[in-house]
Design an enzyme around this catalytic site. Structure first.
Site, PDB file in Angstrom:
ATOM      1  N   TYR A 145     106.630  67.430 -16.249  1.00 13.10           N
ATOM      2  CA  TYR A 145     107.947  67.079 -17.077  1.00 13.10           C
ATOM      3  C   TYR A 145     109.217  67.628 -16.559  1.00 13.10           C
ATOM      4  O   TYR A 145     110.340  67.518 -16.464  1.00 13.10           O
ATOM      5  CB  TYR A 145     107.344  68.297 -18.037  1.00 13.10           C
ATOM      6  N   ASP A 146     109.106  68.923 -15.275  1.00 15.16           N
ATOM      7  CA  ASP A 146     110.679  69.702 -14.856  1.00 15.16           C
ATOM      8  C   ASP A 146     110.701  68.563 -14.081  1.00 15.16           C
ATOM      9  O   ASP A 146     112.109  68.701 -13.989  1.00 15.16           O
ATOM     10  CB  ASP A 146     109.324  70.277 -14.282  1.00 15.16           C
ATOM     11  N   GLY A 148     110.762  65.648 -13.705  1.00 19.50           N
ATOM     12  CA  GLY A 148     111.014  64.374 -14.574  1.00 19.50           C
ATOM     13  C   GLY A 148     112.096  64.612 -15.594  1.00 19.50           C
ATOM     14  O   GLY A 148     113.342  63.594 -15.003  1.00 19.50           O
TER      15      GLY A 148
END
Ligand SMILES: NC(=O)c1ccc[n+]([C@@H]2O[C@H](COP(=O)([O-])OP(=O)(O)OC[C@H]3O[C@@H](n4cnc5c(N)ncnc54)[C@H](O)[C@@H]3O)[C@@H](O)[C@H]2O)c1
Length: 320
Positions: A145-146, A148
């Site tokens: 997530y981070d 991305g």
């Protein structure tokens, strides 16, 4: 002239409220979602509206539509969901950004990226200002997530430098409110659902870690203001509520407001969980003339009402 506006992730928590707000303003809204974490239920009251269209589509694939503005929100946002299929999470952020930026380039649309405070990782600077580059683990369980989202920001700024695209990047800090997924493992939904069912309230770690919580309506207002800024305002701009609470304080307020008999229990802290998060929102204040208007108790009362309905409906369904 009505604007034609694409909202990716439009059936999610923030996206569905954004759809409502833009329709109220008179725009045409195309809501695109693959329903990974969002649901048709979040937007079913809009179906049939003459200026609303709903399309099932995965942003990892190109999309050919004609639009004036794009709000790129498609991406699971809670750790439970984005860690479920981490490869797909990175693809959604990165391929999704490439596809939506390509669409913006082809249609000459303005495009806004829903980035995140997670780009700061476990920050060593408090509060976080936009010029802080962050402290992110590139190989941990949150990295899909981070990193991305960080790569998506890179792509936005490269399209801006290379193709003169009109971009807007918002870094969103923890936001809560009605339409949140009840089982997404985010702290507000967790605490409220546990309190309403008089179950133990689970705090990961000792509860001294802090977060700041922004109410959904304030956040969506900031998104719309950001899209409407002059072309030279690209961001990144932090948006969130700078009032900081410890997780334990939040649990206590939820217990008080729900009148619950829940007890607080502690469990081990997950890997890479940030210890402190607080936005510096000076840029949002000066460039968007924005600051949050809904404080925690008021926002929680509305959120609790929403989750109470869910719990009531679930109970009614199980007795039928
Ligand atoms: N809510 C917050 O606290 C917060 C904080 C920081 C950033 N954000 C960002 O804001 C955006 C919206 O978050 P939210 O809280 O509404 O989360 P959400 O999970 O409710 O919404 C995300 C939406 O994107 C959809 N989606 C996921 N993958 C997709 C794909 N490949 N193609 C099409 N649709 C897809 C989901 O089905 C869902 O409807 C996300 O990009 C998130 O990263 C949210």
């Amino acid at each position: 002239m009505n604007k034609r506006i694409l909202i990716t992730g439009g059936a999610g928590f923030l996206g569905s409220h954004l759809c409502e707000r833009l329709l109220q303003r008179g725009d045409e809204v195309l809501c695109v979602d693959n329903y990974f974490t969002g649901t048709r239920r979040n937007v079913e009251h809009l179906i049939g509206h003459p200026r609303f269209e709903l399309m099932r589509h995965d942003v990892c694939f190109p999309l050919y539509v004609e639009v004036d503005e794009i709000y790129n929100l498609a991406c699971p946002a809670s750790p439970v969901h984005y860690q479920h299929d981490p490869v797909q999470t990175t693809k959604t952020s990165v391929h999704g950004a490439i596809n939506m930026l390509g669409l913006a380039k082809r249609t000459n649309a303005k495009i806004l990226q829903a980035s995140t405070s997670e780009v700061y990782g476990d920050p060593v600077v408090h509060p976080q200002t936009e010029d802080y580059w962050g402290n992110v683990n590139p190989i941990g369980i949150r990295s899909c997530y981070d990193e991305g989202k960080r790569c998506a920001e890179t792509l936005f700024f490269d399209y801006w430098r290379q193709h003169n695209l009109r971009i807007k990047v918002l870094r969103i800090f923890n936001t809560y409110g009605p339409s949140m997924h009840p089982n997404d493992g985010r702290v507000v939904s967790n605490f409220v659902m546990q309190a309403l069912q008089n179950q133990d309230i689970t705090i990961y770690g000792d509860g001294s870690q802090t977060r700041s919580f922004c109410y959904r309506d304030d956040l969506v207002e900031a998104m719309i203001r950001m899209m409407d800024t002059p072309d030279d305002v690209t961001g990144p701009i932090n948006v969130g509520n700078p009032n900081e609470f410890t997780i334990r304080e939040l649990a206590e307020i939820v217990i008080e407001l729900t009148g619950s008999s829940s007890k607080i229990i502690n469990k081990p802290l997950p890997q890479d969980d940030p210890t402190q998060r607080k936005p510096d929102i000076s840029k949002a204040t000066s460039e968007l003339s924005w600051s949050p208007t809904v404080q925690i108790r008021e926002g929680l009362v509305k959120t609790i009402e929403y989750f109470e309905n869910i719990v009531r409906n679930e109970a009614a369904e199980s007795t039928n």
